[in-house]
Scaffold this motif. Sequence first.
Motif, mmCIF file in Angstrom:
data_model
loop_
_atom_site.group_PDB
_atom_site.id
_atom_site.type_symbol
_atom_site.label_atom_id
_atom_site.label_comp_id
_atom_site.label_asym_id
_atom_site.label_seq_id
_atom_site.Cartn_x
_atom_site.Cartn_y
_atom_site.Cartn_z
ATOM 1 N N ILE A 90 1.222 -1.090 -0.279
ATOM 2 C CA ILE A 90 -0.064 -0.074 -0.298
ATOM 3 C C ILE A 90 0.530 1.041 0.090
ATOM 4 C CG2 ILE A 90 -1.792 1.517 1.698
ATOM 5 C CD1 ILE A 90 -3.094 -1.438 2.146
ATOM 6 N N CYS A 96 -4.208 2.576 -7.247
ATOM 7 C CA CYS A 96 -5.249 1.101 -7.085
ATOM 8 C C CYS A 96 -5.830 1.705 -7.794
ATOM 9 C CB CYS A 96 -4.946 1.651 -5.294
ATOM 10 S SG CYS A 96 -6.305 0.393 -4.622
ATOM 11 N N LEU A 123 -1.342 -1.131 -7.653
ATOM 12 C CA LEU A 123 -2.270 -2.545 -6.807
ATOM 13 C C LEU A 123 -3.403 -2.536 -7.400
ATOM 14 C CD1 LEU A 123 -1.815 -3.465 -3.948
ATOM 15 C CD2 LEU A 123 -3.002 -1.439 -2.283
ATOM 16 N N ILE A 150 -7.395 5.929 -6.108
ATOM 17 C CA ILE A 150 -8.207 4.898 -5.730
ATOM 18 C C ILE A 150 -9.157 4.850 -7.035
ATOM 19 C CG2 ILE A 150 -9.481 2.811 -4.700
ATOM 20 C CD1 ILE A 150 -8.666 4.820 -2.419
#
Length: 184
Positions: A90, A96, A123, A150
């Motif tokens: 992370i 992400c 990620l 994200i």
Amino acid sequence: MTVLLPETVSISNSADKTREFIKKNPAVRSQYLFPLFDAVATFAVSLALVPQGCETFELPRNPWIVYIGDDMHFAWGPQAFGAAALDAAILAADNCVLITSGPDPFPYRYAATMAVKPRKNVLLIESLPHQQEAWRQRIEKVRGKKELPIFCCIPLAVARQSGWEARQSGWQFSGRGVGMIVAA
């Protein structure tokens, strides 16, 4: 809550092995995961597959995609992975992709593109809708003020159930760097 899962190991693929796999299995080109394999085989991106129950894993060389598989039989969220290794991923990630919609190909293409074009670490978390908020909270807790963009992909039915329009505007303008796509 404590989650007891069988201990598993992460899997990393080399470019040569991935090219060989694609050559032997041409049907993989039509699969939703193909952009990840193509990024490894063609563009020297590292890929680590991390299933539930994996306590430790090494971050591959940059740029990488660390694929967190939290949707094997049930989604347990961040608690199904070793905290130290997960937190390291992370912290090291530049982007992400949080997928709770199933195998829609677009978010996998997005993850591969972010690793290939700007050479960023990505990620990629595959989970189920009921764990989306737990993943987002874990990322925020670990990153603190160092925000992580994200990209969320959620099922249309879940979006409608949860009043997606209101949540989307809250996420978009809260400074949390969260984008969304709704998959049918």
